[in-house]
Design a protein around this motif. Sequence first.
Motif, PDB file in Angstrom:
ATOM      1  N   HIS A 114      68.392 -87.187  -9.991  1.00  0.00           N
ATOM      2  CA  HIS A 114      68.063 -86.642 -11.277  1.00  0.00           C
ATOM      3  C   HIS A 114      67.309 -85.134 -11.250  1.00  0.00           C
ATOM      4  O   HIS A 114      67.452 -84.543 -12.449  1.00  0.00           O
ATOM      5  CB  HIS A 114      67.715 -87.487 -12.227  1.00  0.00           C
ATOM      6  N   THR A 115      66.451 -84.942 -10.477  1.00  0.00           N
ATOM      7  CA  THR A 115      65.725 -83.616 -10.247  1.00  0.00           C
ATOM      8  C   THR A 115      65.938 -83.166  -8.974  1.00  0.00           C
ATOM      9  O   THR A 115      66.341 -83.968  -7.926  1.00  0.00           O
ATOM     10  CB  THR A 115      64.291 -84.017 -10.462  1.00  0.00           C
ATOM     11  N   HIS A 116      65.693 -81.887  -8.788  1.00  0.00           N
ATOM     12  CA  HIS A 116      65.820 -81.161  -7.355  1.00  0.00           C
ATOM     13  C   HIS A 116      64.553 -80.218  -7.016  1.00  0.00           C
ATOM     14  O   HIS A 116      64.422 -80.407  -6.075  1.00  0.00           O
ATOM     15  CB  HIS A 116      66.882 -80.316  -7.324  1.00  0.00           C
ATOM     16  N   ALA A 117      63.942 -79.760  -8.100  1.00  0.00           N
ATOM     17  CA  ALA A 117      62.941 -78.854  -7.861  1.00  0.00           C
ATOM     18  C   ALA A 117      61.367 -79.459  -7.618  1.00  0.00           C
ATOM     19  O   ALA A 117      61.367 -80.812  -8.272  1.00  0.00           O
ATOM     20  CB  ALA A 117      62.729 -78.002  -8.958  1.00  0.00           C
ATOM     21  N   PRO A 118      60.495 -79.262  -6.965  1.00  0.00           N
ATOM     22  CA  PRO A 118      59.203 -79.829  -6.644  1.00  0.00           C
ATOM     23  C   PRO A 118      58.799 -79.898  -8.005  1.00  0.00           C
ATOM     24  O   PRO A 118      58.680 -79.087  -9.075  1.00  0.00           O
ATOM     25  CB  PRO A 118      58.681 -79.021  -5.646  1.00  0.00           C
TER      26      PRO A 118
END
Length: 438
Positions: A199-203
């Motif tokens: 559901h998320t990709h960026a740090p």
Amino acid sequence: MTSLLVELQTEELPPKALKKLSAAFAEGVMKSLAASRILGAQAQMTPYGSPRRMAVLVTDVLEKSPDEAFTQRLVPVRVGLDAEGRATPALVKKMKALGIACEPSELKRVNDGKNEQLVYEGVRPGVGVAQAVQKALEDSVKALPIPKVMNYQLADGVTTVQFVRPVKHLTALYGSEVLKGVKMFGLEAGRTTMGHRFHTHAPIEIRSADGYAAQLYEEGRVIASYPERRARLVELLKETAAREGGELIAPEDLIDETNSLTEWPVVYVSEFEKKYLAVPEECLILTMQTNQKYFPMRDAQGRLMNRFCLVSHIEARDGGAAIISGNARVVRARLADAEFFYTQDCQTKLADRVEGLKHVVYHNKLGTQADRMLRVRAIAAAAAEMIGADREMAERAATLAKADLRTLMVGEFPELQGIMGEYYARHDGEPDEVALAI
């Protein structure tokens, strides 16, 4: 005083060990910090554990522990000082080992009832929070109850370390400040972590220790608290089962395991063909729970339903249609195996399998299961006579009790030994008393 956050963000941790590992990590950090005297009187610990992280939040942490007065006994006066009052090699060696630097004249003399002792009185300087956290991390990691250690190589391409899973990020925040100098597994402490894998990709940059859990929830789609995520999972399962008009079959250990497999639990309902309900329900339940981590359901009459709950970590936009159909295909193959085992097993009577017990080792000093059966049969017959029961029935039950060890179903699911024996005995036309005894 302010709050402290320490997090190890990793690859997926072993689900059956996650609960124990995350609790031990938090307790280890807390114990070490307490030993460094850097905690306030009201300090509280909150552990966090999810498939890709172990963390702990500690409140009321001092910036630096207080200086501590201490007394250190060294050696007897007669051993430590020569006739001119100068330090002997024995005293010099002792002081060097303890890190004490002073003139012999500064040492006190204390009589302990047997000897006059040389005693040093000094002040031990306090340690800073970064130094205390470094020690706490090392102490906690060293004491973790890791079921199986994994070797992996660090980014330098040379150093190999051991841990339960590769560590990707190390977070150490004192309030909103990064604790500089804290290191572990080749990583420098920072404020960077990762959220949900899909559901998320960026740090994610954690802004403050106290806001850790809320920020992960809002930006990372991660419920970091193990008990909070578990409570949410149980709530979703109960709501879904009620909506389906079923009663959930949900053992505690299965809830714990599925909770350790997802950072954002989502519950869907799938189904299988009703024809598989002809197979003994224990077989269906066990294969769904053990192999697929599904939650079967019973209807209002207590009968097993052909619908089940499954836990996913993906909240799909289409309502999970692909997830539901995919799991239906998977469970169909599992239940087809169970149906095949049961059908094949029913073609051979239990009584005809007794001879095969001669090929099943019970114990290397006690013989085979056939030898054991003969002993149990003799005991059962004697006990039946003592209490006025039917000797023949007792002998028959004892003879057949372990015969299902030779079936395909018990070979696949050893937990069903005895349970399947009852089903096969009834199928063979054995008396109810015999089937129940098995």
